[in-house]
Design a protein around this motif. Structure first.
Motif, PDB file in Angstrom:
ATOM      1  N   TYR A 144      81.104  -5.393  39.991  1.00  0.00           N
ATOM      2  CA  TYR A 144      79.712  -4.957  40.157  1.00  0.00           C
ATOM      3  C   TYR A 144      78.974  -5.075  38.842  1.00  0.00           C
ATOM      4  O   TYR A 144      79.560  -4.922  37.776  1.00  0.00           O
ATOM      5  N   HIS A 171      83.818   8.414  27.943  1.00  0.00           N
ATOM      6  CA  HIS A 171      84.021   7.330  28.926  1.00  0.00           C
ATOM      7  C   HIS A 171      85.404   6.699  28.730  1.00  0.00           C
ATOM      8  O   HIS A 171      86.164   6.513  29.684  1.00  0.00           O
ATOM      9  N   SER A 222      77.739   7.576  32.700  1.00  0.00           N
ATOM     10  CA  SER A 222      77.478   6.999  34.027  1.00  0.00           C
ATOM     11  C   SER A 222      76.499   7.863  34.816  1.00  0.00           C
ATOM     12  O   SER A 222      75.576   7.356  35.458  1.00  0.00           O
TER      13      SER A 222
HETATM   14  C1  VOV Z   1      90.379   1.330  32.957  1.00  0.00           C
HETATM   15  C2  VOV Z   1      89.238   1.842  32.727  1.00  0.00           C
HETATM   16  C3  VOV Z   1      88.311   1.772  31.553  1.00  0.00           C
HETATM   17  C4  VOV Z   1      88.548   1.953  30.206  1.00  0.00           C
HETATM   18  C5  VOV Z   1      89.885   2.252  29.516  1.00  0.00           C
HETATM   19  C6  VOV Z   1      87.297   1.792  29.518  1.00  0.00           C
HETATM   20  C7  VOV Z   1      87.128   1.950  28.138  1.00  0.00           C
HETATM   21  C8  VOV Z   1      85.951   1.565  27.491  1.00  0.00           C
HETATM   22  C9  VOV Z   1      85.762   1.625  26.066  1.00  0.00           C
HETATM   23  C10 VOV Z   1      86.779   2.163  25.070  1.00  0.00           C
HETATM   24  C11 VOV Z   1      84.506   1.112  25.802  1.00  0.00           C
HETATM   25  C12 VOV Z   1      83.816   1.001  24.421  1.00  0.00           C
HETATM   26  C13 VOV Z   1      84.384  -0.027  23.541  1.00  0.00           C
HETATM   27  C14 VOV Z   1      84.521  -1.369  24.215  1.00  0.00           C
HETATM   28  O1  VOV Z   1      85.679  -1.658  24.570  1.00  0.00           O
HETATM   29  O2  VOV Z   1      83.536  -2.047  24.415  1.00  0.00           O
HETATM   30  C15 VOV Z   1      83.960   0.711  27.053  1.00  0.00           C
HETATM   31  C16 VOV Z   1      82.725   0.069  27.189  1.00  0.00           C
HETATM   32  C17 VOV Z   1      82.104  -0.092  28.410  1.00  0.00           C
HETATM   33  N1  VOV Z   1      82.587   0.281  29.652  1.00  0.00           N
HETATM   34 FE1  VOV Z   1      84.406   1.018  30.040  1.00  0.00          FE
HETATM   35  N2  VOV Z   1      86.318   1.500  30.439  1.00  0.00           N
HETATM   36  C18 VOV Z   1      86.893   1.504  31.697  1.00  0.00           C
HETATM   37  C19 VOV Z   1      86.274   1.312  32.933  1.00  0.00           C
HETATM   38  C20 VOV Z   1      84.906   1.121  33.047  1.00  0.00           C
HETATM   39  C21 VOV Z   1      84.164   1.188  34.279  1.00  0.00           C
HETATM   40  C22 VOV Z   1      84.740   1.511  35.634  1.00  0.00           C
HETATM   41  C23 VOV Z   1      82.859   0.929  33.984  1.00  0.00           C
HETATM   42  C24 VOV Z   1      81.679   0.994  34.947  1.00  0.00           C
HETATM   43  C25 VOV Z   1      80.972   2.335  34.821  1.00  0.00           C
HETATM   44  C26 VOV Z   1      80.959   3.156  36.065  1.00  0.00           C
HETATM   45  O3  VOV Z   1      80.586   4.342  35.967  1.00  0.00           O
HETATM   46  O4  VOV Z   1      81.276   2.662  37.152  1.00  0.00           O
HETATM   47  C27 VOV Z   1      82.772   0.664  32.588  1.00  0.00           C
HETATM   48  C28 VOV Z   1      81.625   0.293  31.935  1.00  0.00           C
HETATM   49  C29 VOV Z   1      81.609   0.009  30.574  1.00  0.00           C
HETATM   50  C30 VOV Z   1      80.473  -0.591  29.906  1.00  0.00           C
HETATM   51  C31 VOV Z   1      79.199  -1.047  30.590  1.00  0.00           C
HETATM   52  C32 VOV Z   1      80.781  -0.675  28.570  1.00  0.00           C
HETATM   53  C33 VOV Z   1      79.881  -1.238  27.457  1.00  0.00           C
HETATM   54  C34 VOV Z   1      78.918  -0.152  27.119  1.00  0.00           C
HETATM   55  C35 VOV Z   1      78.035  -0.385  25.928  1.00  0.00           C
HETATM   56  O5  VOV Z   1      76.997   0.307  25.859  1.00  0.00           O
HETATM   57  O6  VOV Z   1      78.358  -1.226  25.080  1.00  0.00           O
HETATM   58  N3  VOV Z   1      84.020   0.822  32.029  1.00  0.00           N
HETATM   59  N4  VOV Z   1      84.825   1.028  28.071  1.00  0.00           N
END
Ligand code: VOV
Length: 248
Positions: A144, A171, A222
């Motif tokens: 998505y 997050h 989120s």
């Molecule tokens: C297995 C699940 C999981 C894990 C471990 C995880 C971890 C992390 C870390 C540590 C970081 C920051 C550093 C990087 O690595 O960039 C991020 C970054 C990010 N994430 Fe995440 N995320 C996950 C999962 C995960 C989900 C399910 C979603 C959708 C949100 C939801 O509500 O549906 C998401 C979104 C994002 C986004 C859009 C970003 C970039 C944001 C920005 O502003 O730059 N993400 N995410």
């Protein structure tokens, strides 16, 4: 002005969603259908070769529901390669039986919210591997697109770096509690497509997508700042499974 997060980019990504024109497929001769499937087999083999040489990666999944019948997620070094890939597929006989229904262009992205100050992330082999990942062959995929909200008091882009870091840490903690059950690939698409990020999740148990996405809805980043597009969910395919699915 708030400080922009620093981002690292890896491979370019193309998510390509196709619907099957079942009437045309059923009207075709058995030979034409077999020819179309053989041609796809060859393409899949080429793509496996690219993956083995670590020059890219491709995921091939069915899509459940009426948004599409199947999808490819391709990762490649350049946007040109993605372009060639999509036209190569479009020239195949199978493509004549498909209708392109959605696509998404982005690039694998990591941001520095969790980075260790004073270290070069590109010296870290784990970081490099995450930028150019071999896509998992997990049973299920979930894709998505999403934005970070920019509305009135809820404007992500006006928050300080510290406020954003705190929220991203929370997050990351939720995400980490799903380690081993979900693999996430975050692709940035500002300037490339209609949303700011593509979220691609892989899991052996599709229910984990629901649990994870639901739990994250309660987390501030989120709950307050996430806007989401359409969700696509599906099952792992390979040449044989696809042939089975296309059998008429
Ligand atoms: C297995 C699940 C999981 C894990 C471990 C995880 C971890 C992390 C870390 C540590 C970081 C920051 C550093 C990087 O690595 O960039 C991020 C970054 C990010 N994430 Fe995440 N995320 C996950 C999962 C995960 C989900 C399910 C979603 C959708 C949100 C939801 O509500 O549906 C998401 C979104 C994002 C986004 C859009 C970003 C970039 C944001 C920005 O502003 O730059 N993400 N995410």
């Amino acid at each position: 002005m708030s400080e922009a997060a620093q981002t690292l980019e890896g491979w370019y990504a193309l998510h390509d969603f196709r619907m099957v024109d079942w009437s045309a497929w059923k009207r075709a001769s058995e030979d034409d259908r077999q020819g179309a499937l053989d041609e796809l087999h060859n393409l899949l083999e080429d793509w496996t070769g690219i993956e083995n040489r670590q020059e890219g990666s491709t995921a091939f999944y069915s899509v459940v529901g009426q948004k599409a019948d199947f999808m490819f997620m391709h990762l490649r070094e350049t946007l040109e390669e993605l372009n060639t890939l999509e036209t190569t597929f479009n020239k195949t006989r199978l493509a004549e039986f498909t209708i392109p229904v959605y696509s998404y262009v982005s690039i694998v992205e990591l941001s520095n919210y969790m980075g260790q100050p004073g270290t070069d992330p590109l010296e870290n082999p784990e970081v490099v591997a995450r930028l150019k990942p071999a896509l998992p062959k997990a049973k299920h995929i979930c894709f998505y697109p999403m934005n970070k909200r920019r509305e009135g008091n809820d404007n992500w882009y006006m928050l300080s770096m510290d406020e954003r870091k705190t929220m991203m840490r929370s997050h990351g903690m939720i995400g980490r509690s799903y380690a081993g059950r979900v693999k996430q690939i975050i692709t940035g698409s500002v300037g490339f497509d209609d949303w700011e990020w593509g979220v691609t999740l892989f899991a052996e148990d599709a229910l984990t997508f629901k649990k994870l996405v639901y739990e994250m809805r309660f987390d501030e980043v989120s709950a307050r700042y996430g806007d989401f597009g359409s969700f696509y969910v599906g099952n792992l395919l390979d040449g044989e499974k696809f042939a089975q699915q296309m059998k008429v």
